[in-house]
Motif scaffolding. Sequence first.
Motif, PDB file in Angstrom:
ATOM      1  N   PHE A  62       0.841  -1.196   0.000  1.00 56.53           N
ATOM      2  CA  PHE A  62       0.000   0.000   0.000  1.00 56.53           C
ATOM      3  C   PHE A  62       0.879   1.251   0.000  1.00 56.53           C
ATOM      4  O   PHE A  62       0.672   2.171  -0.791  1.00 56.53           O
ATOM      5  N   TRP A  63       1.869   1.252   0.868  1.00 58.02           N
ATOM      6  CA  TRP A  63       2.751   2.413   0.969  1.00 58.02           C
ATOM      7  C   TRP A  63       3.647   2.553  -0.250  1.00 58.02           C
ATOM      8  O   TRP A  63       3.840   3.662  -0.757  1.00 58.02           O
ATOM      9  N   MET A  64       4.195   1.434  -0.729  1.00 59.24           N
ATOM     10  CA  MET A  64       5.208   1.489  -1.788  1.00 59.24           C
ATOM     11  C   MET A  64       4.626   1.608  -3.197  1.00 59.24           C
ATOM     12  O   MET A  64       5.249   2.222  -4.064  1.00 59.24           O
ATOM     13  N   THR A  65       3.469   1.002  -3.455  1.00 58.99           N
ATOM     14  CA  THR A  65       2.904   1.056  -4.810  1.00 58.99           C
ATOM     15  C   THR A  65       1.670   1.940  -4.916  1.00 58.99           C
ATOM     16  O   THR A  65       1.183   2.174  -6.013  1.00 58.99           O
ATOM     17  N   GLY A  66       1.178   2.420  -3.790  1.00 52.63           N
ATOM     18  CA  GLY A  66       0.015   3.290  -3.808  1.00 52.63           C
ATOM     19  C   GLY A  66       0.365   4.702  -3.379  1.00 52.63           C
ATOM     20  O   GLY A  66       0.312   5.645  -4.166  1.00 52.63           O
ATOM     21  N   VAL A  67       0.742   4.838  -2.126  1.00 52.43           N
ATOM     22  CA  VAL A  67       1.002   6.166  -1.565  1.00 52.43           C
ATOM     23  C   VAL A  67       2.242   6.809  -2.184  1.00 52.43           C
ATOM     24  O   VAL A  67       2.196   7.974  -2.599  1.00 52.43           O
ATOM     25  N   LEU A  68       3.347   6.074  -2.260  1.00 49.27           N
ATOM     26  CA  LEU A  68       4.576   6.655  -2.813  1.00 49.27           C
ATOM     27  C   LEU A  68       4.393   7.153  -4.255  1.00 49.27           C
ATOM     28  O   LEU A  68       4.740   8.304  -4.551  1.00 49.27           O
ATOM     29  N   PRO A  69       3.823   6.340  -5.165  1.00 48.24           N
ATOM     30  CA  PRO A  69       3.590   6.864  -6.515  1.00 48.24           C
ATOM     31  C   PRO A  69       2.647   8.078  -6.534  1.00 48.24           C
ATOM     32  O   PRO A  69       2.841   9.006  -7.315  1.00 48.24           O
ATOM     33  N   ALA A  70       1.639   8.073  -5.659  1.00 47.91           N
ATOM     34  CA  ALA A  70       0.706   9.201  -5.619  1.00 47.91           C
ATOM     35  C   ALA A  70       1.414  10.476  -5.163  1.00 47.91           C
ATOM     36  O   ALA A  70       1.202  11.549  -5.735  1.00 47.91           O
ATOM     37  N   VAL A  71       2.248  10.356  -4.156  1.00 47.46           N
ATOM     38  CA  VAL A  71       2.993  11.521  -3.669  1.00 47.46           C
ATOM     39  C   VAL A  71       3.954  12.021  -4.752  1.00 47.46           C
ATOM     40  O   VAL A  71       4.052  13.229  -5.011  1.00 47.46           O
ATOM     41  N   LEU A  72       4.661  11.080  -5.391  1.00 47.33           N
ATOM     42  CA  LEU A  72       5.572  11.472  -6.473  1.00 47.33           C
ATOM     43  C   LEU A  72       4.807  12.119  -7.628  1.00 47.33           C
ATOM     44  O   LEU A  72       5.275  13.091  -8.232  1.00 47.33           O
ATOM     45  N   ALA A  73       3.634  11.593  -7.926  1.00 48.51           N
ATOM     46  CA  ALA A  73       2.809  12.158  -9.000  1.00 48.51           C
ATOM     47  C   ALA A  73       2.403  13.587  -8.683  1.00 48.51           C
ATOM     48  O   ALA A  73       2.415  14.454  -9.565  1.00 48.51           O
ATOM     49  N   LEU A  82      -0.480   9.524 -10.924  1.00 49.15           N
ATOM     50  CA  LEU A  82      -1.456   9.746  -9.853  1.00 49.15           C
ATOM     51  C   LEU A  82      -2.621   8.774  -9.986  1.00 49.15           C
ATOM     52  O   LEU A  82      -3.067   8.177  -8.998  1.00 49.15           O
ATOM     53  N   LEU A  83      -3.092   8.565 -11.199  1.00 43.89           N
ATOM     54  CA  LEU A  83      -4.171   7.604 -11.423  1.00 43.89           C
ATOM     55  C   LEU A  83      -3.734   6.191 -11.044  1.00 43.89           C
ATOM     56  O   LEU A  83      -4.478   5.460 -10.386  1.00 43.89           O
ATOM     57  N   LEU A  84      -2.525   5.809 -11.434  1.00 43.62           N
ATOM     58  CA  LEU A  84      -2.011   4.482 -11.084  1.00 43.62           C
ATOM     59  C   LEU A  84      -1.899   4.324  -9.572  1.00 43.62           C
ATOM     60  O   LEU A  84      -2.291   3.292  -9.010  1.00 43.62           O
ATOM     61  N   GLY A  85      -1.358   5.332  -8.903  1.00 44.18           N
ATOM     62  CA  GLY A  85      -1.254   5.279  -7.444  1.00 44.18           C
ATOM     63  C   GLY A  85      -2.613   5.148  -6.786  1.00 44.18           C
ATOM     64  O   GLY A  85      -2.798   4.346  -5.866  1.00 44.18           O
ATOM     65  N   ALA A  86      -3.586   5.908  -7.287  1.00 41.59           N
ATOM     66  CA  ALA A  86      -4.943   5.841  -6.731  1.00 41.59           C
ATOM     67  C   ALA A  86      -5.555   4.459  -6.944  1.00 41.59           C
ATOM     68  O   ALA A  86      -6.216   3.919  -6.043  1.00 41.59           O
ATOM     69  N   MET A  87      -5.319   3.873  -8.115  1.00 41.71           N
ATOM     70  CA  MET A  87      -5.858   2.538  -8.384  1.00 41.71           C
ATOM     71  C   MET A  87      -5.230   1.502  -7.456  1.00 41.71           C
ATOM     72  O   MET A  87      -5.915   0.604  -6.968  1.00 41.71           O
ATOM     73  N   LEU A  88      -3.931   1.628  -7.186  1.00 37.92           N
ATOM     74  CA  LEU A  88      -3.268   0.683  -6.292  1.00 37.92           C
ATOM     75  C   LEU A  88      -3.651   0.913  -4.839  1.00 37.92           C
ATOM     76  O   LEU A  88      -3.697  -0.038  -4.054  1.00 37.92           O
ATOM     77  N   ILE A  89      -3.946   2.141  -4.475  1.00 34.87           N
ATOM     78  CA  ILE A  89      -4.451   2.405  -3.122  1.00 34.87           C
ATOM     79  C   ILE A  89      -5.793   1.696  -2.963  1.00 34.87           C
ATOM     80  O   ILE A  89      -6.036   1.009  -1.977  1.00 34.87           O
ATOM     81  N   GLY A  90      -6.664   1.843  -3.956  1.00 37.86           N
ATOM     82  CA  GLY A  90      -7.950   1.139  -3.921  1.00 37.86           C
ATOM     83  C   GLY A  90      -7.774  -0.366  -3.967  1.00 37.86           C
ATOM     84  O   GLY A  90      -8.521  -1.106  -3.325  1.00 37.86           O
ATOM     85  N   GLY A  91      -6.757  -0.819  -4.703  1.00 35.68           N
ATOM     86  CA  GLY A  91      -6.501  -2.252  -4.810  1.00 35.68           C
ATOM     87  C   GLY A  91      -6.012  -2.872  -3.519  1.00 35.68           C
ATOM     88  O   GLY A  91      -6.026  -4.097  -3.365  1.00 35.68           O
ATOM     89  N   ALA A  92      -5.596  -2.053  -2.563  1.00 35.12           N
ATOM     90  CA  ALA A  92      -5.138  -2.566  -1.268  1.00 35.12           C
ATOM     91  C   ALA A  92      -6.290  -2.782  -0.291  1.00 35.12           C
ATOM     92  O   ALA A  92      -6.063  -3.130   0.859  1.00 35.12           O
TER      93      ALA A  92
END
Length: 126
Positions: A62-73, A82-92
Amino acid sequence: MVGYILLIVIHEFFHLLGFRIFCHVPWKNVAYGVNLKMGVAYATADQLMDNKGIRKALLLPFWMTGVLPAVLALYFNDGVLLLLGAMLIGGAAGDFAMYKELKKFPDHAMVKDDPELPKLYVYPVE
C-alpha cells in the motif's frame, strides 16, 4: 494499462519482501504467481508468521505502490502516475480488510497464509 499491471506485480513483490523482512521467512519459503481462475496475482509463504509481522507485510505494498507513486505524482504533476497510485491504493482494500481482522488477535499469535485463497488462519499462542 501496462503501468497498472506492472504495479500489481510490484505490489505482490512487496508482500514477499514484507514476509522476508518482518516475518523472517526465507526466500525459498515464499511463492508468487497469478491465479487465472480468480483473476488475481498473489504472494504467499508456506510457514507460520507472527501476527505483528504479517500485518506489516500486508500494508507494505500500500505504501510502496500506492502512496509513494501518488505523492511522487503530485510532486511531478503527473496525472497518469497519480491515477495508477490511486488505483493501487484502492486495490489494497483486501489487504486492509485482512489487517483489520488480524488486529483482533495478539501480536504474538501465529498466522498461516492459505496458498490458494485470499484467506489467513490464526493460531493464538498462549
